[in-house]
Design an enzyme around this catalytic site. Sequence first.
Site, mmCIF file in Angstrom:
data_model
loop_
_atom_site.group_PDB
_atom_site.id
_atom_site.type_symbol
_atom_site.label_atom_id
_atom_site.label_comp_id
_atom_site.label_asym_id
_atom_site.label_seq_id
_atom_site.Cartn_x
_atom_site.Cartn_y
_atom_site.Cartn_z
ATOM 1 N N GLU A 60 0.956 -1.197 -0.039
ATOM 2 C CA GLU A 60 -0.063 0.068 0.020
ATOM 3 C C GLU A 60 0.856 1.231 0.122
ATOM 4 O O GLU A 60 1.618 1.290 0.684
ATOM 5 C CB GLU A 60 -0.870 0.022 1.249
ATOM 6 C CG GLU A 60 -1.900 1.229 1.116
ATOM 7 C CD GLU A 60 -2.399 1.472 2.655
ATOM 8 O OE1 GLU A 60 -3.540 0.690 2.817
ATOM 9 O OE2 GLU A 60 -2.086 2.143 3.353
ATOM 10 N N HIS A 121 -8.136 2.643 -3.777
ATOM 11 C CA HIS A 121 -9.291 2.755 -2.634
ATOM 12 C C HIS A 121 -10.225 3.605 -3.061
ATOM 13 O O HIS A 121 -10.006 4.560 -3.766
ATOM 14 C CB HIS A 121 -8.498 3.247 -1.561
ATOM 15 C CG HIS A 121 -7.157 2.122 -0.862
ATOM 16 N ND1 HIS A 121 -7.123 2.128 0.495
ATOM 17 C CD2 HIS A 121 -6.358 1.372 -1.624
ATOM 18 C CE1 HIS A 121 -6.229 1.381 0.779
ATOM 19 N NE2 HIS A 121 -5.626 0.767 -0.609
ATOM 20 N N ASP A 153 -13.374 6.579 7.567
ATOM 21 C CA ASP A 153 -13.475 7.303 8.644
ATOM 22 C C ASP A 153 -14.302 8.516 8.815
ATOM 23 O O ASP A 153 -14.194 9.592 7.617
ATOM 24 C CB ASP A 153 -11.937 7.752 9.416
ATOM 25 C CG ASP A 153 -11.352 6.651 9.661
ATOM 26 O OD1 ASP A 153 -11.707 5.380 10.178
ATOM 27 O OD2 ASP A 153 -10.044 6.920 9.740
ATOM 28 N N ALA A 167 -19.756 0.136 3.604
ATOM 29 C CA ALA A 167 -19.069 -0.279 2.660
ATOM 30 C C ALA A 167 -19.488 -1.386 1.772
ATOM 31 O O ALA A 167 -19.510 -1.256 0.567
ATOM 32 C CB ALA A 167 -17.549 -0.852 3.062
ATOM 33 N N HIS A 192 -14.011 -5.012 14.247
ATOM 34 C CA HIS A 192 -14.067 -3.328 14.042
ATOM 35 C C HIS A 192 -14.330 -2.934 15.314
ATOM 36 O O HIS A 192 -15.024 -3.357 16.044
ATOM 37 C CB HIS A 192 -15.107 -3.146 13.050
ATOM 38 C CG HIS A 192 -15.053 -1.557 12.407
ATOM 39 N ND1 HIS A 192 -15.486 -0.711 13.318
ATOM 40 C CD2 HIS A 192 -14.532 -1.039 11.555
ATOM 41 C CE1 HIS A 192 -15.568 0.549 12.622
ATOM 42 N NE2 HIS A 192 -14.934 0.244 11.721
ATOM 43 N N LYS A 208 -20.754 -8.076 3.209
ATOM 44 C CA LYS A 208 -20.072 -7.329 2.201
ATOM 45 C C LYS A 208 -19.454 -8.293 1.134
ATOM 46 O O LYS A 208 -19.460 -7.784 0.062
ATOM 47 C CB LYS A 208 -18.890 -6.715 3.135
ATOM 48 C CG LYS A 208 -18.007 -5.861 2.123
ATOM 49 C CD LYS A 208 -17.167 -4.862 3.110
ATOM 50 C CE LYS A 208 -16.431 -5.377 3.909
ATOM 51 N NZ LYS A 208 -15.670 -4.497 4.745
ATOM 52 N N GLN A 219 -7.080 -5.409 8.116
ATOM 53 C CA GLN A 219 -6.306 -4.309 9.184
ATOM 54 C C GLN A 219 -5.131 -4.797 9.704
ATOM 55 O O GLN A 219 -4.974 -6.102 9.771
ATOM 56 C CB GLN A 219 -7.423 -4.097 10.311
ATOM 57 C CG GLN A 219 -7.082 -2.975 11.253
ATOM 58 C CD GLN A 219 -6.972 -1.669 10.589
ATOM 59 O OE1 GLN A 219 -5.754 -1.347 10.025
ATOM 60 N NE2 GLN A 219 -7.713 -0.778 10.650
#
Length: 337
Positions: A60, A121, A153, A167, A192, A208, A219
Site C-alpha cells: 500500500e 481505494h 473514517d 462499505a 471493528h 459485504k 487491518q
Amino acid sequence: MADTKLADTQQPAASQAKPQEPAADKAAGSAATANAKAPAQASTQRATQHRDHVPVFSLEVFPPKRNAAVGTIYDTLDGLQGVDPDFISVTYGTGKQSDRTATARICNTIRQEYDIPVIAHLTAQYLDEQGAAEALEMFEQAKVRGVLALRGDAVPGREPAGVFDHASDLVAFIRRTHPDLTIYGACYPEGHPQSVSLKQDVENLRTKVDAGVSHLISQLFYDNADFLNFVQMARAEGIDVPIEAGIMPVMNVGQVRRMGKLCGARIPHTLDRMLDKWQDDPRSLRAAGIVYASQQISDLVAQGVQGVHLYTMNHPGITRRIWQNVGDLFEVKEQTA
C-alpha cells in the site's frame, strides 16, 4: 462500518519540488535501489500469475500529503524498486474531487511507468452516486485491476452524504454499475472498533462479500494468532474469498500506541517489551520493527496464509529491508505440465 487504518486520510500536494528521502530509508539499502531498475519485468511475471499462485504479496502507498511535494511519490516508487509485489494499492481521501484525481493519477503512474498492477481505494461515507461514478470512471481510465471499497473514517464537522452508509452499500453500487471490476474489501482480525463482537463483525463481513467483494485485505494486527483465529471464523461463516494479512511495520512508539487505540490492535507482550526497550532509540526500534514484521510474515506464510499486504507508509527503505528478509518466501514457482 467505518474503516480505520484503511480509510486513507492522506491528501494530494500542490508543490512539485522533490524533498529528500528520510535518512532511515536511505540507510536501508542503497544497493537495492541501484540494482532495481529491472524488477518491473519480474513484477509483470508475478502479475500474470496473480490468480495462479499463493501466497500473494502486495503493498500500500498513499498520495502525498497536501503540504508535501507531488514528487515525493516518485521517491517512494523509485525506492520500492527491487521489491516484487503482485499489486500495489493506492489510498484515497474522504471523497473530494482532488482525492479521486490524485489516486487515479498515481494508479496510472504505477501501471504505466512501473508496470505493476494497481488497485484504487475508494471511501464511501462522503460520496454520492455521482461522485462514486466519477471516481470509478477515472479508475477505469487508469486501468486499475480493481477497487478497494471502504466506508471511510468520520471527519469531524462534516456531514456524511447519507448515500453509502456502509462499505457493502458501495460494493453493491460498484457491482451493479461496473460488473467487470474486481472489488476488494477490508476486514478486521480483532473486530471493528464499532462492532459489538468479533462474531458480529464476521457476520457483517459476510454481507459485504455477498454484495460482491471477491478479495479481502485485513487491518493491521501484531499477533498472528488473532489473524489466524479470524480466518477460521470467516471460513466457518461461509466466507471463501482470499484473505490477505495486513502487516504494518513498527516505526515508532507513538505509531503503535495510536494505531492500537484507533484500530483496536492488541499489543502483545513481546512487542510491548520492544517498545519499552527502545522507546528513546528510534533507529534501534525501527531495526527491531523490521525484524518483528519479517518474523510475522514468515510465520504467516508457514501457516498457509493466502497473501500478505504490507502497509509501506511510504517508507521504501523499510519495505526493501523486509522484502530482503522474506522475498524468497513469495517466489513464483515454475508451472509444470
